[in-house]
Design an enzyme around this catalytic site. Structure first.
Site, short mmCIF file in Angstrom:
data_model
loop_
_atom_site.label_atom_id
_atom_site.label_comp_id
_atom_site.label_asym_id
_atom_site.label_seq_id
_atom_site.Cartn_x
_atom_site.Cartn_y
_atom_site.Cartn_z
N PRO A 149 0.82 -1.21 0.00
CA PRO A 149 0.00 0.00 0.00
C PRO A 149 0.85 1.26 0.00
CG PRO A 149 -0.73 -1.52 1.70
CD PRO A 149 0.59 -2.04 1.19
N ARG A 163 -1.23 -8.98 -21.09
CA ARG A 163 -2.09 -8.68 -22.23
C ARG A 163 -1.44 -7.69 -23.19
NH1 ARG A 163 -5.44 -4.68 -21.82
NH2 ARG A 163 -7.18 -5.79 -22.75
N ASP A 200 -7.36 0.01 -27.88
CA ASP A 200 -7.44 1.29 -28.57
C ASP A 200 -8.07 2.36 -27.70
OD1 ASP A 200 -8.39 -0.63 -31.46
OD2 ASP A 200 -6.45 -0.22 -30.53
N GLU A 207 2.50 -8.06 8.36
CA GLU A 207 2.61 -6.60 8.36
C GLU A 207 3.63 -6.12 7.33
OE1 GLU A 207 -0.30 -6.90 10.33
OE2 GLU A 207 0.36 -4.85 9.98
C1 LIG Z 1 1.32 -2.37 5.77
N1 LIG Z 1 0.71 -3.58 5.25
C2 LIG Z 1 -0.53 -4.04 5.81
C3 LIG Z 1 1.31 -4.25 4.18
C4 LIG Z 1 2.60 -3.89 3.78
C5 LIG Z 1 3.17 -4.56 2.69
C6 LIG Z 1 2.48 -5.58 2.03
C7 LIG Z 1 1.21 -5.93 2.46
C8 LIG Z 1 0.46 -7.00 1.75
N2 LIG Z 1 -0.84 -6.48 1.40
C9 LIG Z 1 -1.00 -5.61 0.36
C10 LIG Z 1 -0.07 -5.48 -0.66
C11 LIG Z 1 -0.32 -4.55 -1.67
C12 LIG Z 1 -1.48 -3.78 -1.63
C13 LIG Z 1 -1.76 -2.78 -2.72
N3 LIG Z 1 -2.67 -1.84 -2.43
O1 LIG Z 1 -1.16 -2.84 -3.79
C14 LIG Z 1 -2.36 -3.97 -0.60
N4 LIG Z 1 -2.12 -4.86 0.37
C15 LIG Z 1 0.62 -5.26 3.54
#
Ligand SMILES: CN(C)c1cccc(CNc2ccc(C(N)=O)cn2)c1
Length: 247
Positions: A89, A154, A169, A116
């Protein structure tokens, strides 16, 4: 193109990459997806891959050693240099422009976190960029990795046959949203197909579709609509759409 994925659930990645356009791209040797499990590189009886966070707090953090060994194995599986992208995230939002950049690479490695996330020292030492597929938290990076793989697959030459490549397109080509689509029957209690689409006048059809794409982008995603990027013809079509919309 080769994509290596480091994940505690490599079977998830392999299964999702075996179906549909991605599966067919692999069958056509346009793409190779390989899963790697850090647990296979964890030392000791318990094959430990995660541990408690320093400083306390909930959850677990993925440990350095298994990840580093697993990333090394994935990297060394092919002679070509491989950038490592971490799905999180905290990453840069994935856009079609970024997808096109990734699709042009000979290979890359995707690192999927669970719990985490991973020890920050792995990110500093091993990861070239973080990618986010949107502002929400998933239980693991695997679904985000599957999204990246699909979007990249793709775009490989030969992955889509003619019927499917029409989508290329629209949004993907010029940053606009797609126009509406209709198929049989022409008349239905839900409504009629717009007459222009049945007129056989291909110039009028192309103009109508462009106007719809411009208009829908203006209505739903004005942030995507950079006036400056519009050609004079586009600006005129959008003005006509807005007049009809406000009428
Ligand atoms: C801080 N934390 C909870 C966390 C930190 C790193 C990875 C993950 C694994 N989960 C993911 C991975 C990507 C996405 C995205 N939005 O691309 C959403 N969640 C969670």
């Amino acid at each position: 193109m080769r994509i290596d994925v480091v994940s505690l659930f490599p079977e998830f990645i392999a299964q999702s990459a075996a179906v549909g356009v991605v599966g067919r791209a692999q069958q056509r040797d346009l793409l190779d997806v390989h899963g790697w499990n850090p647990r296979d590189y964890a030392q000791g009886g318990y094959r430990r891959v995660d541990d408690r966070p320093f400083g306390g707090g909930p959850g677990m953090v993925m440990m350095i050693e298994p990840l580093q060994a697993c990333l090394r194995a994935a990297r060394e599986a092919d002679a070509r240099p491989a950038p490592v992208f971490y799905l999180s995230p905290q990453g840069a939002p994935l856009t079609q422009t970024r997808v096109r950049q990734l699709a042009a690479m000979p290979r890359f490695i995707l690192l999927c976190g669970r719990y985490e996330g991973v020890d920050e020292r792995v990110l500093a030492a091993e990861v070239d960029a973080e990618i986010s597929i949107g502002d929400y938290v998933l239980s693991g990076g695997e679904l985000a990795a599957a999204v990246v793989i699909d979007a990249v697959a793709r775009l490989q030459d030969g992955a889509l046959n003619d019927a499917e490549s029409a989508v290329q397109d629209s949004f993907e080509g010029d940053g606009l949203l797609d126009c509406p689509h209709y198929t049989h029957p022409a008349s239905h209690p839900l409504g009629e197909v717009p007459a222009v689409l049945r007129s056989g006048d291909h110039a009028a059809i192309a103009r109508w579709r462009r106007m719809q794409a411009l208009g829908r982008t203006w209505l739903r995603r004005p942030d995507l609509l950079d006036e400056a990027a519009l050609s004079k013809a586009d600006a005129q079509l959008l003005a006509q759409f807005r007049r009809e919309h406000d009428a």
